[in-house]
Design a protein around this motif. Sequence first.
Motif, PDB file in Angstrom:
ATOM      1  N   ALA A 123       0.839  -1.197   0.000  1.00  0.00           N
ATOM      2  CA  ALA A 123       0.000   0.000   0.000  1.00  0.00           C
ATOM      3  C   ALA A 123       0.877   1.251   0.000  1.00  0.00           C
ATOM      4  O   ALA A 123       1.872   1.315   0.728  1.00  0.00           O
ATOM      5  N   PRO A 124       0.545   2.240  -0.821  1.00  0.00           N
ATOM      6  CA  PRO A 124       1.304   3.487  -0.815  1.00  0.00           C
ATOM      7  C   PRO A 124       1.120   4.221   0.520  1.00  0.00           C
ATOM      8  O   PRO A 124       0.112   4.030   1.213  1.00  0.00           O
ATOM      9  N   ALA A 125       2.080   5.052   0.835  1.00  0.00           N
ATOM     10  CA  ALA A 125       1.982   5.892   2.036  1.00  0.00           C
ATOM     11  C   ALA A 125       0.840   6.892   1.848  1.00  0.00           C
ATOM     12  O   ALA A 125       0.478   7.226   0.718  1.00  0.00           O
ATOM     13  N   ASP A 126       0.286   7.359   2.949  1.00  0.00           N
ATOM     14  CA  ASP A 126      -0.802   8.339   2.881  1.00  0.00           C
ATOM     15  C   ASP A 126      -0.404   9.571   2.074  1.00  0.00           C
ATOM     16  O   ASP A 126      -1.210  10.089   1.306  1.00  0.00           O
ATOM     17  N   SER A 127       0.834  10.014   2.234  1.00  0.00           N
ATOM     18  CA  SER A 127       1.290  11.198   1.498  1.00  0.00           C
ATOM     19  C   SER A 127       1.328  10.932  -0.005  1.00  0.00           C
ATOM     20  O   SER A 127       1.011  11.810  -0.807  1.00  0.00           O
ATOM     21  N   GLU A 128       1.658   9.708  -0.401  1.00  0.00           N
ATOM     22  CA  GLU A 128       1.662   9.341  -1.818  1.00  0.00           C
ATOM     23  C   GLU A 128       0.242   9.297  -2.378  1.00  0.00           C
ATOM     24  O   GLU A 128      -0.008   9.762  -3.499  1.00  0.00           O
ATOM     25  N   ILE A 129      -0.675   8.769  -1.608  1.00  0.00           N
ATOM     26  CA  ILE A 129      -2.071   8.719  -2.045  1.00  0.00           C
ATOM     27  C   ILE A 129      -2.618  10.132  -2.196  1.00  0.00           C
ATOM     28  O   ILE A 129      -3.274  10.453  -3.196  1.00  0.00           O
ATOM     29  N   LYS A 130      -2.345  10.987  -1.229  1.00  0.00           N
ATOM     30  CA  LYS A 130      -2.810  12.376  -1.313  1.00  0.00           C
ATOM     31  C   LYS A 130      -2.246  13.064  -2.546  1.00  0.00           C
ATOM     32  O   LYS A 130      -2.958  13.798  -3.240  1.00  0.00           O
ATOM     33  N   ALA A 131      -0.973  12.832  -2.844  1.00  0.00           N
ATOM     34  CA  ALA A 131      -0.351  13.441  -4.028  1.00  0.00           C
ATOM     35  C   ALA A 131      -1.019  12.932  -5.311  1.00  0.00           C
ATOM     36  O   ALA A 131      -1.292  13.713  -6.230  1.00  0.00           O
ATOM     37  N   LEU A 132      -1.292  11.633  -5.381  1.00  0.00           N
ATOM     38  CA  LEU A 132      -1.957  11.061  -6.557  1.00  0.00           C
ATOM     39  C   LEU A 132      -3.365  11.625  -6.735  1.00  0.00           C
ATOM     40  O   LEU A 132      -3.779  11.946  -7.852  1.00  0.00           O
ATOM     41  N   LEU A 133      -4.101  11.726  -5.639  1.00  0.00           N
ATOM     42  CA  LEU A 133      -5.469  12.247  -5.719  1.00  0.00           C
ATOM     43  C   LEU A 133      -5.471  13.706  -6.156  1.00  0.00           C
ATOM     44  O   LEU A 133      -6.299  14.122  -6.969  1.00  0.00           O
TER      45      LEU A 133
END
Length: 76
Positions: free
Chosen positions: A44-54
């Motif tokens: 699973a990607p880190a929360d910061s990575e998910i936020k950046a993708l979104l």
Amino acid sequence: KDGKKVQLARLIYDLYQKVPYHNICHGIMVSYYTYLFTKDLTPAPADSEIKALLFAGLLHDIGHNGYTNGNCGKVG
């Protein structure tokens, strides 16, 4: 703090062109489907990575004029 979020949302909305397809609704949908995609990633990607993708999904078509690259090449 909420005032800043509302200002950012309004800015994003205002920066999108009012065109039939590459508009704010498209940006929201790309962000949503990106979120669904990230749920299945391993590891699973880190929360910061998910936020950046979104955020990237939401912003990716800001300023898009609504025409395809092929159409733009024919015009000029």
